[in-house]
Design an enzyme around this catalytic site. Structure first.
Site, PDB file in Angstrom:
ATOM      1  N   GLU A 390     -36.211 -40.364  47.449  1.00 43.02           N
ATOM      2  CA  GLU A 390     -34.760 -40.229  47.498  1.00 43.02           C
ATOM      3  C   GLU A 390     -34.305 -38.921  46.860  1.00 43.02           C
ATOM      4  OE1 GLU A 390     -30.666 -41.806  48.060  1.00 43.02           O
ATOM      5  OE2 GLU A 390     -32.597 -41.892  49.069  1.00 43.02           O
ATOM      6  N   THR A 516     -23.159 -37.280  62.678  1.00 44.43           N
ATOM      7  CA  THR A 516     -24.045 -37.364  61.513  1.00 44.43           C
ATOM      8  C   THR A 516     -24.812 -38.680  61.455  1.00 44.43           C
ATOM      9  OG1 THR A 516     -24.135 -36.887  59.127  1.00 44.43           O
ATOM     10  CG2 THR A 516     -22.378 -38.366  59.890  1.00 44.43           C
TER      11      THR A 516
END
Length: 528
Positions: A390, A516
């Site tokens: 992440e 997106t």
């Protein structure tokens, strides 16, 4: 052998492949960039349609598996908890996974799934929700998902027998949703509140909105205006965007085109000079070039702002870890101080530079984009699972005995080992393949898909995992995000799928542009 990529925006001289990297723009630099492109070509394999079809079918099977697990248990709800086989509703209980899956099912040509979703969407009541609504998330998932489905069906990407009434219902539902959300723009500036409540038409009272949540509405809302002929939708998003395209005060634009992260809703001024291409800022920059692709005749000002940001990014934000100067990552900034840390979310950046370089015929952007893709690839190949973390850093002040060996070998160390089914690395592989034609990126995408399929698959679906650098990914988080359907599965499929009108073009003939959330929207203006 490890591939070496030219770090296009190097601000200091260092060694790459045993050569001294000249200054960008020089004849010596262009020669070295050409050698680097040739090196990549040497590592590509010949086209193999049989292999590509097998891989595309494998992704399609995984998508169908995840869909069946979700729809059989959670039809009408947002997301599946695959470990416990229960459901969760973080997206207002409108069926986020179904809407997010529609465009992927269409490009995969899965008739029965498309039919199920088309039958479901007209039943959603977008006028009410018992929980807080995010204008940003609702726009990129629900509004874009339905707009994309409508466009793909009208373009007869897949002919669905007997579904004509439901095709038109998609556009009606887009209008219903936008009408429900539009009061968010009722502010002194027109900059919307992001967190709203439909049942009493109120907001959470926040006085600030972020760069990405304001700047990632215009593509979808403008497209709705263009499809319906109602100019109001696009005008709302364009007015909000105008404050981002003309930022004030000037000192909160620390580098040309690169702005702060927070905007005052009441007066439109930027409140800080902190930013970059990380989460919270990312898709604002993404949409600048995509608005130009969407309609090059109307939105050249978006292109110009993207070029400013891209040039400043190459000049100021390109960063090369001390232990691996062959890698390129993007630093963020606090005023003019750089922060050597990044995120999985940021790894869309390579694909965005590749798209910009392709449509603007700028080889320097393409080369820089490929360098960014290579850096994000390294975050995947460096872990035990073959999946990137992440968040990560290459700030040497954070290197200690617990991570020094990892940093020396890989050029970064992990700061948050979570994997949340994010798509950005595969997304950039997709753009790299479509724009260069180099099958190396197909292989990288396949490796990533295999790792995700192997590590995150559990129960009747796929789950976030706690640690990409632990055996078997650590533990499961029991959540299957809706963007697994919209993004991870779509990009993993399209990179191996045959050419089609909705695929990204490398010859300035883009007829669609991806939002997106990876929902393809049909281009309105002259293709670029």
């Amino acid at each position: 052998m490890r591939l070496s990529y030219v770090c296009v925006a190097a601000t200091s001289v260092y060694q790459v492949c045993g050569l001294t990297l000249p200054q960008p723009g020089s004849t010596q630099y262009e020669d070295l960039a050409a050698k680097d492109r040739n090196l990549r070509a040497l590592h590509s394999r010949a086209a193999n349609p049989t292999l590509e079809q097998e891989r595309a079918n494998a992704v399609k099977d995984a998508f169908t598996f995840a869909w069946n697990g979700y729809f059989s248990t959670c039809k009408g709800q947002d997301e599946l908890n695959p470990v416990t086989n229960t459901c969760t509703n973080p997206r207002n209980n409108w069926g986020a996974s179904a809407v997010d899956a529609l465009s992927t099912a269409l490009v995969m040509e899965i008739q029965d799934i498309v039919t199920d979703i088309l039958d479901y969407i007209p039943t959603i009541d977008f006028t009410t929700s018992a929980t807080q609504v995010s204008l940003f998330e609702t726009t990129i998932r629900y509004l874009a998902g339905m707009l994309s489905g409508y466009g793909l069906l009208r373009a007869e990407i897949l002919t669905v027998t007997g579904s004509t009434p439901n095709i038109e219902a998609l556009l009606k539902q887009c209008q219903s949703l936008a009408d429900s959300l539009s009061f968010a723009f009722d502010t002194p500036t027109g900059i919307p509140s992001n967190n709203i409540y439909l049942n009493n038409r109120n907001t959470d009272g926040e006085t600030v909105n972020s760069l990405a949540t304001v700047g990632t509405l215009v593509l979808e809302w403008q497209h709705l205006s263009d499809l319906t002929g109602n100019a109001t939708y696009g005008a709302l998003a364009q007015k909000a965007e105008s404050y981002l395209l003309n930022p004030e005060p000037t000192y909160n634009e620390p580098f040309p085109g690169l702005v702060g992260s927070d905007v005052n809703i009441s007066n439109g001024v930027f409140l800080d000079a902190t930013g970059g291409w990380n989460g919270g800022d990312d898709s604002f920059y993404e949409y600048l070039i995509k608005m130009y692709v969407y309609d090059s005749s109307r939105f050249s000002n978006y292109r110009d702002r993207w070029v400013l940001a891209a040039d400043s990014t190459m000049k100021y934000l390109a960063s090369h870890p001390s232990s691996r100067p062959d890698l390129t990552f993007l630093a963020s900034y606090v005023n003019t101080t750089f922060v050597n840390a990044s995120e999985h979310l940021t790894c869309f950046d390579g694909g965005n530079f590749l798209l910009g370089g392709s449509v603007l015929d700028r080889q320097d952007y393409i080369d820089f984009g490929l360098a960014l893709v290579n850096g994000c690839h390294d975050t995947y190949t460096s872990t035990l699972t073959g999946i990137g973390p992440e968040t990560f850093s290459w700030n040497t002040s954070g290197v200690d005995s617990s991570n020094q060996a990892f940093y020396e070998k890989n050029g970064f160390y992990i700061t948050n080992p979570l994997y949340d089914l994010r798509p950005e690395v595969i997304e950039s592989y997709y753009y790299a393949y479509r724009i260069t034609g180099n099958s190396l990126y197909q292989d990288w995408a396949w490796d990533a898909f295999v790792a995700i399929n192997t590590t995150t698959r559990v129960g009747n679906g796929f789950s976030e995992i706690s640690d990409v650098n632990a055996v078997n990914g650590g533990s499961f988080g029991n959540l299957q995000e809706s963007f697994l359907f919209a993004e991870v599965m779509k990009y993993s499929y399209l990179i191996h799928a045959p050419d089609a009108p909705f695929q990204v073009s490398n010859d300035c003939q883009n007829k669609w542009v991806f939002n997106t959330e990876a929902h393809p929207l049909i281009v309105i203006g002259p293709p670029v």
